[in-house]
Design an enzyme around this catalytic site. Structure first.
Site, mmCIF file in Angstrom:
data_model
loop_
_atom_site.group_PDB
_atom_site.id
_atom_site.type_symbol
_atom_site.label_atom_id
_atom_site.label_comp_id
_atom_site.label_asym_id
_atom_site.label_seq_id
_atom_site.Cartn_x
_atom_site.Cartn_y
_atom_site.Cartn_z
ATOM 1 N N ARG A 50 0.836 -1.219 0.000
ATOM 2 C CA ARG A 50 0.000 0.000 0.000
ATOM 3 C C ARG A 50 0.863 1.258 0.000
ATOM 4 N NH1 ARG A 50 -4.541 0.590 4.535
ATOM 5 N NH2 ARG A 50 -2.725 0.994 5.813
ATOM 6 N N LYS A 149 -2.763 7.024 1.119
ATOM 7 C CA LYS A 149 -2.524 7.274 2.550
ATOM 8 C C LYS A 149 -1.428 8.337 2.639
ATOM 9 C CE LYS A 149 -2.244 4.543 6.763
ATOM 10 N NZ LYS A 149 -3.260 5.275 7.508
ATOM 11 N N GLU A 182 -16.173 6.401 5.770
ATOM 12 C CA GLU A 182 -15.433 5.663 6.800
ATOM 13 C C GLU A 182 -15.366 6.494 8.071
ATOM 14 O OE1 GLU A 182 -11.359 4.969 5.520
ATOM 15 O OE2 GLU A 182 -11.171 6.974 4.707
HETATM 16 N N1 PXG Z 1 -9.201 4.650 7.090
HETATM 17 C C1 PXG Z 1 -8.280 5.604 7.298
HETATM 18 C C2 PXG Z 1 -8.546 6.980 6.838
HETATM 19 C C3 PXG Z 1 -7.072 5.281 7.939
HETATM 20 O O1 PXG Z 1 -6.155 6.227 8.127
HETATM 21 C C4 PXG Z 1 -7.855 2.996 8.142
HETATM 22 C C5 PXG Z 1 -9.016 3.379 7.486
HETATM 23 C C6 PXG Z 1 -7.684 1.551 8.524
HETATM 24 O O2 PXG Z 1 -6.724 0.942 7.694
HETATM 25 P P1 PXG Z 1 -5.851 -0.293 8.179
HETATM 26 O O3 PXG Z 1 -5.016 -0.624 7.015
HETATM 27 O O4 PXG Z 1 -5.053 0.165 9.379
HETATM 28 O O5 PXG Z 1 -6.800 -1.364 8.525
HETATM 29 C C7 PXG Z 1 -6.860 3.954 8.387
HETATM 30 C C8 PXG Z 1 -5.627 3.569 9.119
HETATM 31 C C9 PXG Z 1 -4.277 4.363 14.179
HETATM 32 C C10 PXG Z 1 -4.071 5.089 12.911
HETATM 33 O O6 PXG Z 1 -3.992 4.951 15.246
HETATM 34 C C11 PXG Z 1 -4.459 4.478 11.732
HETATM 35 C C12 PXG Z 1 -4.316 5.167 10.544
HETATM 36 C C13 PXG Z 1 -3.786 6.441 10.558
HETATM 37 C C14 PXG Z 1 -3.410 7.039 11.734
HETATM 38 C C15 PXG Z 1 -3.534 6.362 12.934
HETATM 39 O O7 PXG Z 1 -4.718 3.221 14.134
HETATM 40 N N2 PXG Z 1 -4.694 4.628 9.334
#
Ligand code: PXG
Length: 288
Positions: A50, A149, A182
């Site tokens: 990713r 991201k 989301e």
């Molecule tokens: N949506 C957004 C906007 C994100 O930033 C997710 C979904 C979940 O993705 P994953 O791949 O982690 O299942 C994210 C994840 C945290 C944290 O504290 C997570 C993200 C960014 C900043 C902090 O878990 N991204």
């Protein structure tokens, strides 16, 4: 703590980036949040994939191979004696001048921080969280695609501020058409009549790695998953609802906009998925 920057390790005081880095000046860069469980980096390959796709989408050439990036993550965990923890991997556009143009930045910087994770108390998972839909809409797919991201998280931060101000534990972003996108850093799922539904990426969701894992677990459990556009009505009338993300894993949602979801307690399907997700974190990942 030892922090990896461009191939070298620095102590916390010396781990610094330039004020001319476009990651700071413009939020020009990409990142990943990854977890380690029981001495293994969970879903490392998926996170690296990713990261490289996010970089590709903003025409940022990461100055190392994906294999070398994986080794850098594992090495950073080793140096910090991490067995269970949180890893933040960041690639910035690098040092340039005060102008916007990324072609002034000669070399992207790669940063890896591996530290302890602040987990939610078990009680939160037992009761589920209360969240609200916020007025800030998700970035348009045609403007800044939420699939990237990127280091520019103001859209999510504004939503989080609104949720905080409303006294809620998180916010749900709708897209400009009113469909569910989301939560601020988590994907969202609903369960209705033993079927799972989650918004499509085209609605403004990140291609979440936990989302993908949950889809696989659900299908293995014989529960069909589909990705239609969802409205607030679908959320309110769901049997169960939960959020997914690397940090929070699978988090039951029991109240939305003051409405009780299902029985008001984490549902059966949600609890089953949580159990099987935990089992997976115990047995898979890249050894540190
Ligand atoms: N949506 C957004 C906007 C994100 O930033 C997710 C979904 C979940 O993705 P994953 O791949 O982690 O299942 C994210 C994840 C945290 C944290 O504290 C997570 C993200 C960014 C900043 C902090 O878990 N991204």
């Amino acid at each position: 703590m030892k922090i990896y920057i461009d191939g070298k390790f620095f102590g916390e005081r010396d781990a610094k980036v330039s004020v001319f880095d476009h990651g700071l000046l413009y939020g020009d860069g990409v990142f990943e949040g990854i977890r380690a469980y029981h001495g293994r980096v969970f879903k490392l390959q998926e996170h690296i994939d990713r990261l490289y796709y996010s970089a590709k989408a903003i025409l940022l050439t990461i100055p190392m191979t994906p294999a070398a990036m994986m080794r850098a993550v594992v090495e950073t965990c080793r140096k910090n004696r991490i067995r269970d923890g949180y890893i933040r991997l960041v690639v910035t556009r690098g040092v340039g001048n005060l102008g916007l143009n990324p072609s002034n930045c000669k070399k992207p910087s790669v940063i890896c921080i591996a530290g302890k994770i602040q987990v939610y108390p078990a009680e939160t998972y037992e009761r589920g969280v209360s969240i609200v839909t916020v007025a800030t809409t998700r970035n348009l797919v045609s403007a800044l695609n939420p699939a990237i991201k990127s280091l520019n998280y103001l859209n999510n931060i504004l939503a989080k501020i609104e949720a905080n101000n409303a006294g809620a534990e998180d916010g749900i972003l709708l897209n400009a058409e009113g469909f569910v996108a989301e939560c601020t850093v988590q994907n969202i799922f609903i369960v209705k009549n033993i079927k799972l539904f989650t918004p499509p990426l085209s609605a403004g969701a990140l291609y979440g790695i936990t989302r993908e894992t949950v889809i696989e677990l659900a299908e293995q459990g014989g529960w069909p998953v589909s990705e239609p556009n969802l409205t607030r009505y679908d959320l309110y009338c769901a049997d169960e609802c939960f959020a997914t993300g690397t940090g929070a894993e699978i988090m039951p949602i029991t109240k939305i906009d003051g409405r009780v979801i299902g029985t008001g307690k984490p549902g059966k399907v949600t609890r089953n998925l949580m159990e099987r997700y935990h089992a997976l974190t115990k047995t898979s990942g890249e050894p540190i």
